[in-house]
Design an enzyme around this catalytic site. Structure first.
Site, short mmCIF file in Angstrom:
data_model
loop_
_atom_site.label_atom_id
_atom_site.label_comp_id
_atom_site.label_asym_id
_atom_site.label_seq_id
_atom_site.Cartn_x
_atom_site.Cartn_y
_atom_site.Cartn_z
CD GLU A 103 41.25 38.74 36.09
OE1 GLU A 103 40.31 38.66 37.06
OE2 GLU A 103 41.24 38.01 35.08
CG PHE A 104 38.50 46.54 40.04
CD1 PHE A 104 39.49 47.42 39.87
CD2 PHE A 104 37.08 46.59 40.56
CE1 PHE A 104 39.17 48.58 40.55
CE2 PHE A 104 37.00 47.83 41.10
CZ PHE A 104 37.98 49.02 41.09
#
Length: 184
Positions: A103-104
């Protein structure tokens, strides 16, 4: 996009490659540490099961860690909510050479990323076949984010980007595929 098996593919890749490269270790990062147990940790356990290699892996929750028992390699889990604990992170055996940011898009500050990138340092042992790699998995982002400017706007020799959709996910059921088709 959602449902494109980004996390599942990444989990399979890390489990397979850790068993292939006996000096490799992995650091898995999310913005908030508490979210790791029900996301990346579970995906990596799923990958261990999928590859049918459970007898070689030891899973602990305190600390949250996976150990490849034959060599002592580890997969460590950290959140950026405790960023000070990342400054000098080390492993007992081998080298910490791979990092997975899940979930950069949650990392809204490029400086947070830079701190991690520069903490993965040290010489790769000759003949190990290892390399340093950062993998960032996430769903579509705003075009105004630092991620787009840094990784997508200009080509870089050491950056590989790929876009996937639900169409490549063989783990979805027909009902899931229909829901995604309806969205399109």
């Amino acid at each position: 996009s959602k449902g494109s098996k980004k996390s599942k593919t990444t989990a399979l890749w890390y489990i397979w490659h850790m068993m292939k490269y006996p000096q490799a270790n992995v650091l898995v990062i999310r913005k908030v540490y508490a979210t790791l147990r029900q996301s990346c940790y579970t995906d990596l356990l799923w990958a261990i099961d999928k590859l049918q290699v459970q007898k070689y892996w030891k899973a602990t929750t305190a600390p949250l860690q996976l150990e490849y028992v034959p060599t002592g390699q580890v997969i460590l889990f950290r959140g950026l909510d405790e960023a000070q604990k990342l400054a000098s992170i080390m492993v007992r055996k081998g080298i910490l050479c791979w990092v997975w940011f899940e979930e950069f898009y949650e990392i809204t500050n490029e400086e947070e990323f830079n701190k991690i990138e520069f903490s993965i340092r040290g010489e790769i042992p000759k003949g190990s076949g290892l390399w340093k790699q950062i993998t960032a998995t996430f769903n579509p982002w705003s075009e105004h984010t630092w991620i787009k400017a840094r990784f997508f706007d200009e080509p870089h020799d050491d950056v590989f980007t790929m876009t996937t959709t639900y169409r490549v996910n063989e783990f979805l059921g027909d009902d899931d595929r229909k829901r995604y088709e309806d969205l399109y």
